[in-house]
Design a protein around this motif. Structure first.
Motif, PDB file in Angstrom:
ATOM      1  N   LEU A 107       0.836  -1.191   0.000  1.00  0.00           N
ATOM      2  CA  LEU A 107       0.000   0.000   0.000  1.00  0.00           C
ATOM      3  C   LEU A 107       0.873   1.244   0.000  1.00  0.00           C
ATOM      4  O   LEU A 107       1.733   1.417   0.871  1.00  0.00           O
ATOM      5  N   LEU A 108       0.691   2.103  -0.975  1.00  0.00           N
ATOM      6  CA  LEU A 108       1.503   3.298  -1.128  1.00  0.00           C
ATOM      7  C   LEU A 108       0.802   4.531  -0.580  1.00  0.00           C
ATOM      8  O   LEU A 108       1.348   5.302   0.209  1.00  0.00           O
ATOM      9  N   SER A 109      -0.435   4.737  -0.986  1.00  0.00           N
ATOM     10  CA  SER A 109      -1.198   5.922  -0.577  1.00  0.00           C
ATOM     11  C   SER A 109      -2.615   5.738  -1.103  1.00  0.00           C
ATOM     12  O   SER A 109      -3.030   4.622  -1.409  1.00  0.00           O
ATOM     13  N   ASN A 110      -3.347   6.825  -1.191  1.00  0.00           N
ATOM     14  CA  ASN A 110      -4.672   6.834  -1.792  1.00  0.00           C
ATOM     15  C   ASN A 110      -4.692   7.942  -2.834  1.00  0.00           C
ATOM     16  O   ASN A 110      -4.038   8.984  -2.659  1.00  0.00           O
ATOM     17  N   LEU A 111      -5.435   7.720  -3.880  1.00  0.00           N
ATOM     18  CA  LEU A 111      -5.463   8.686  -4.982  1.00  0.00           C
ATOM     19  C   LEU A 111      -5.838  10.085  -4.501  1.00  0.00           C
ATOM     20  O   LEU A 111      -5.386  11.089  -5.065  1.00  0.00           O
ATOM     21  N   PHE A 112      -6.636  10.177  -3.424  1.00  0.00           N
ATOM     22  CA  PHE A 112      -7.109  11.479  -2.953  1.00  0.00           C
ATOM     23  C   PHE A 112      -6.330  12.004  -1.744  1.00  0.00           C
ATOM     24  O   PHE A 112      -6.689  13.027  -1.184  1.00  0.00           O
ATOM     25  N   PHE A 113      -5.263  11.321  -1.339  1.00  0.00           N
ATOM     26  CA  PHE A 113      -4.462  11.779  -0.218  1.00  0.00           C
ATOM     27  C   PHE A 113      -3.457  12.837  -0.676  1.00  0.00           C
ATOM     28  O   PHE A 113      -3.047  12.877  -1.845  1.00  0.00           O
ATOM     29  N   GLY A 114      -3.030  13.657   0.285  1.00  0.00           N
ATOM     30  CA  GLY A 114      -2.076  14.704  -0.046  1.00  0.00           C
ATOM     31  C   GLY A 114      -0.731  14.174  -0.479  1.00  0.00           C
ATOM     32  O   GLY A 114       0.000  14.835  -1.223  1.00  0.00           O
ATOM     33  N   SER A 160      -0.259  11.533  -2.292  1.00  0.00           N
ATOM     34  CA  SER A 160      -0.403  10.700  -3.485  1.00  0.00           C
ATOM     35  C   SER A 160       0.569  11.161  -4.564  1.00  0.00           C
ATOM     36  O   SER A 160       0.765  12.364  -4.775  1.00  0.00           O
ATOM     37  N   PRO A 161       1.215  10.222  -5.265  1.00  0.00           N
ATOM     38  CA  PRO A 161       2.110  10.619  -6.364  1.00  0.00           C
ATOM     39  C   PRO A 161       1.355  11.168  -7.563  1.00  0.00           C
ATOM     40  O   PRO A 161       1.959  11.745  -8.465  1.00  0.00           O
ATOM     41  N   TYR A 162       0.038  10.994  -7.572  1.00  0.00           N
ATOM     42  CA  TYR A 162      -0.792  11.521  -8.641  1.00  0.00           C
ATOM     43  C   TYR A 162      -1.727  12.572  -8.053  1.00  0.00           C
ATOM     44  O   TYR A 162      -2.359  12.330  -7.022  1.00  0.00           O
ATOM     45  N   LYS A 163      -1.830  13.705  -8.667  1.00  0.00           N
ATOM     46  CA  LYS A 163      -2.637  14.804  -8.144  1.00  0.00           C
ATOM     47  C   LYS A 163      -3.930  14.927  -8.946  1.00  0.00           C
ATOM     48  O   LYS A 163      -3.901  15.140 -10.160  1.00  0.00           O
ATOM     49  N   VAL A 164      -5.053  14.768  -8.237  1.00  0.00           N
ATOM     50  CA  VAL A 164      -6.348  14.898  -8.893  1.00  0.00           C
ATOM     51  C   VAL A 164      -6.709  16.366  -9.002  1.00  0.00           C
ATOM     52  O   VAL A 164      -6.142  17.225  -8.312  1.00  0.00           O
TER      53      VAL A 164
END
Length: 290
Positions: A15-22, A24-28
């Motif tokens: 588990l790395l992170s969540n897409l909506f977490f600060g 996250s390696p990807y920014k929504v």
């Protein structure tokens, strides 16, 4: 990375992170995202969330109205929402609806004389949907929506003075009064204020449940006011419901540390239950005979 049904991100099985977490390696996109999750076992377990693509072009965000949704007599699911464009004046209430819980549509925005945002919905006897909404008039306001024509009715500004810049809750009371349906509406009653501080907890006090009968022409007649807090008691976001034993319960915020969000800003909750025969009907009688 791999993304699971709950937007968790995994790398090499960890588990790395969540897409909506600060972190996250990807920014929504910086906006609001509405998603739907459902339970088939009375809340014991919940399905994976499904994103609802209901935000319109030009809107900064489409937000869910806190509180509760509605299942109409013919089985339609209704959830109030509102749009926000960067200022109070840009807010507009609307709602999501679905016949099957899978395919969702959004109504047109309500466009009254002023702004409207968070709303609470009840169904009238004729099938009309009535929305009581947060606004800047310092009065309780509502508007009706006709699902048959797909159109909003006129804005109704009542003479009931409240701190209208706060979320509202509303339900249809299970027992009529003198043959007329009864609607209960909860919100802070004031004192009122104008300007940017109207929504501060200094004015979100004096919690009340207002009781109305719905007349044949759809208008409301106020038949009673039920105190929830003392006049100086804090009263913010609330939610009314009917319990299995026929009583009416309310959950509400009764205190905040300070305005805003953050680790040092939090709210306390309170729960109260009213017994219709012992409290509500007696109050109705005392008001009715004055």
């Amino acid at each position: 990375c791999r993304v699971d049904g709950y937007f968790n991100l995994y790398r090499d099985g960890a588990l790395l992170s969540n897409l909506f977490f600060g972190d996250s390696p990807y920014k929504v996109t910086r906006t609001g995202f509405l998603y739907l999750t459902k339970s088939m076992d009375r809340g014991e377990t919940w399905s994976e969330p499904t994103l609802l693509n209901v935000k319109r072009g030009g809107e900064l965000v489409c937000l869910a109205a806190p509180g509760r949704g509605l299942v109409t007599k013919d089985g339609m699911l209704v959830f109030p929402v509102y749009s926000y464009g960067g200022s109070s004046e840009s807010q507009r209430t609307s709602f999501l609806f679905s016949r099957d819980g899978e395919h969702w549509e959004r109504s047109a925005d309500f466009t009254g004389a002023g702004w409207s945002s968070e709303s609470a919905v009840v169904e009238l006897g004729n099938g009309m949907l009535r929305f009581f909404y947060r606004n800047g008039t310092a009065r309780l306001c509502y508007a009706d929506y006709d699902m048959r024509s797909g159109s909003w009715g006129k804005e109704v500004v009542t003479d009931v003075a409240v701190n209208s810049n706060c979320q509202i809750s509303a339900i249809v009371f299970p027992k009529p009064r003198n043959g007329r349906p009864v609607i209960l509406v909860s919100c802070p009653a004031g004192p009122n204020a104008t300007g940017c501080d109207v929504c501060h907890a200094a004015y979100r006090r004096n919690g009340r449940i207002f009781a109305f009968t719905v007349e044949e022409d759809g208008s409301l007649t106020r038949i009673g006011t039920i105190p929830v807090t003392a006049p100086e008691g804090q009263f913010m976001y609330s939610c009314l419901t009917e319990l299995p034993d026929g009583s009416v319960a309310i959950l509400y915020e009764d205190g905040e540390t300070q305005w805003g969000v953050g680790d040092d800003c939090y709210y306390t909750m309170a729960f109260r239950k009213f017994h219709p025969e012992a409290e509500l009907n007696l109050l109705f009688d005392s008001v009715h005979h004055k």
